[in-house]
Design a protein around this motif. Structure first.
Motif, PDB file in Angstrom:
ATOM      1  N   ASP A   1      -7.828 -46.647  14.727  1.00  0.00           N
ATOM      2  CA  ASP A   1      -7.914 -48.229  14.416  1.00  0.00           C
ATOM      3  C   ASP A   1      -9.288 -48.419  13.748  1.00  0.00           C
ATOM      4  N   TYR A   2     -10.154 -47.876  14.097  1.00  0.00           N
ATOM      5  CA  TYR A   2     -11.544 -48.350  13.487  1.00  0.00           C
ATOM      6  C   TYR A   2     -11.525 -47.641  12.120  1.00  0.00           C
ATOM      7  N   CYS A   3     -11.143 -46.630  11.986  1.00  0.00           N
ATOM      8  CA  CYS A   3     -11.231 -46.069  10.475  1.00  0.00           C
ATOM      9  C   CYS A   3     -10.328 -46.868   9.786  1.00  0.00           C
ATOM     10  N   MET A   4      -9.141 -47.155  10.145  1.00  0.00           N
ATOM     11  CA  MET A   4      -7.924 -47.922   9.391  1.00  0.00           C
ATOM     12  C   MET A   4      -8.544 -49.290   8.739  1.00  0.00           C
ATOM     13  N   VAL A   5      -9.228 -50.063   9.709  1.00  0.00           N
ATOM     14  CA  VAL A   5      -9.944 -51.179   9.469  1.00  0.00           C
ATOM     15  C   VAL A   5     -11.083 -51.041   8.481  1.00  0.00           C
ATOM     16  N   TYR A   6     -12.077 -49.985   8.827  1.00  0.00           N
ATOM     17  CA  TYR A   6     -13.098 -49.709   8.097  1.00  0.00           C
ATOM     18  C   TYR A   6     -12.806 -49.282   6.530  1.00  0.00           C
ATOM     19  N   HIS A   7     -11.801 -48.442   6.597  1.00  0.00           N
ATOM     20  CA  HIS A   7     -11.359 -48.028   5.184  1.00  0.00           C
ATOM     21  C   HIS A   7     -10.480 -48.674   4.477  1.00  0.00           C
ATOM     22  N   THR A   8      -9.867 -49.649   4.904  1.00  0.00           N
ATOM     23  CA  THR A   8      -9.088 -50.784   4.347  1.00  0.00           C
ATOM     24  C   THR A   8     -10.114 -51.731   3.488  1.00  0.00           C
ATOM     25  N   LYS A   9     -11.351 -52.106   4.531  1.00  0.00           N
ATOM     26  CA  LYS A   9     -12.451 -52.792   4.013  1.00  0.00           C
ATOM     27  C   LYS A   9     -12.914 -52.098   2.586  1.00  0.00           C
ATOM     28  N   MET A  10     -13.286 -50.853   2.778  1.00  0.00           N
ATOM     29  CA  MET A  10     -13.699 -50.370   1.749  1.00  0.00           C
ATOM     30  C   MET A  10     -12.905 -50.136   0.683  1.00  0.00           C
ATOM     31  N   CYS A  11     -11.483 -49.820   0.890  1.00  0.00           N
ATOM     32  CA  CYS A  11     -10.723 -49.933  -0.159  1.00  0.00           C
ATOM     33  C   CYS A  11     -10.708 -51.182  -0.939  1.00  0.00           C
ATOM     34  N   VAL A  12     -10.613 -52.160  -0.475  1.00  0.00           N
ATOM     35  CA  VAL A  12     -10.773 -53.729  -0.953  1.00  0.00           C
ATOM     36  C   VAL A  12     -12.214 -53.601  -1.671  1.00  0.00           C
ATOM     37  N   ASP A  13     -13.393 -53.277  -1.092  1.00  0.00           N
ATOM     38  CA  ASP A  13     -14.512 -53.344  -1.719  1.00  0.00           C
ATOM     39  C   ASP A  13     -14.588 -52.664  -3.115  1.00  0.00           C
ATOM     40  N   GLU A  14     -13.860 -51.578  -3.205  1.00  0.00           N
ATOM     41  CA  GLU A  14     -13.909 -50.655  -4.543  1.00  0.00           C
ATOM     42  C   GLU A  14     -12.787 -51.133  -5.507  1.00  0.00           C
ATOM     43  N   GLY A  15     -12.068 -52.173  -5.102  1.00  0.00           N
ATOM     44  CA  GLY A  15     -11.247 -52.779  -6.138  1.00  0.00           C
ATOM     45  C   GLY A  15      -9.638 -52.119  -5.857  1.00  0.00           C
ATOM     46  N   ALA A  16      -9.324 -51.600  -4.800  1.00  0.00           N
ATOM     47  CA  ALA A  16      -8.155 -51.109  -4.624  1.00  0.00           C
ATOM     48  C   ALA A  16      -7.222 -52.190  -4.501  1.00  0.00           C
ATOM     49  N   THR A  17      -6.007 -52.498  -5.049  1.00  0.00           N
ATOM     50  CA  THR A  17      -4.940 -53.472  -4.850  1.00  0.00           C
ATOM     51  C   THR A  17      -4.227 -53.265  -3.653  1.00  0.00           C
ATOM     52  N   GLU A  18      -3.484 -54.272  -3.140  1.00  0.00           N
ATOM     53  CA  GLU A  18      -2.678 -54.192  -1.934  1.00  0.00           C
ATOM     54  C   GLU A  18      -1.532 -53.009  -2.276  1.00  0.00           C
ATOM     55  N   ALA A  19      -1.121 -53.020  -3.696  1.00  0.00           N
ATOM     56  CA  ALA A  19      -0.082 -52.215  -3.847  1.00  0.00           C
ATOM     57  C   ALA A  19      -0.616 -50.773  -3.619  1.00  0.00           C
ATOM     58  N   GLU A  20      -1.821 -50.331  -4.091  1.00  0.00           N
ATOM     59  CA  GLU A  20      -2.652 -49.186  -4.155  1.00  0.00           C
ATOM     60  C   GLU A  20      -2.440 -48.578  -2.487  1.00  0.00           C
ATOM     61  N   ILE A  21      -3.078 -49.753  -1.944  1.00  0.00           N
ATOM     62  CA  ILE A  21      -3.497 -49.547  -0.463  1.00  0.00           C
ATOM     63  C   ILE A  21      -2.016 -49.157   0.403  1.00  0.00           C
TER      64      ILE A  21
END
Length: 126
Positions: free
Chosen positions: A65-85
């Motif tokens: 859970d912790y990594c899911m939340v953290y890496h979702t944040k990092m994906c968003v911070d790196e410009g990943a779109t919802e579709a990419e995520i």
């Protein structure tokens, strides 16, 4: 039902506080760990966004859970779109289901055959 913003912030805060505690207890280890992960996630042949998407997918497979939340944040911070995520999460879901199907196609099938032979053998002994 989506988690509210407070829950997500609490998860990130809990992780930060936990890492701060571990860093106080094991400063050398955590410094080396953070240096290692910094190198792992730095842009190289793969873009940082792609590495974060990979990490998110792995965290889903690991059910962390912790990594899911953290890496979702990092994906968003790196410009990943919802579709990419969501596509990365889809790959993770396929990978997580794959071992179950693989086991059914191999080990479980072999076990059924072995038990059926054993059962047939014991039936013919009677």
């Amino acid at each position: 039902m989506p988690k509210d913003q407070n829950f997500i912030e609490e998860v990130l805060l809990d992780y930060k506080e936990g890492m701060d505690y571990v860093s106080e207890q094991l400063p050398r280890l955590t410094r080396k760990y953070h240096a290692f992960t910094e190198v792992c996630f730095a842009k190289g042949k793969l873009q940082t966004k792609d590495k974060q998407l990979m990490a998110l997918a792995i965290s889903v497979v690991m059910n962390d859970d912790y990594c899911m939340v953290y890496h979702t944040k990092m994906c968003v911070d790196e410009g990943a779109t919802e579709a990419e995520i969501l596509e990365a999460v889809g790959v993770a879901a396929a990978f997580r289901a794959g071992p179950s199907l693989s086991q059914a196609a191999t080990l479980i099938r072999d076990a059924i055959e072995a038990f059926e032979k054993e059962q047939d053998s014991s039936s013919s002994d009677n």
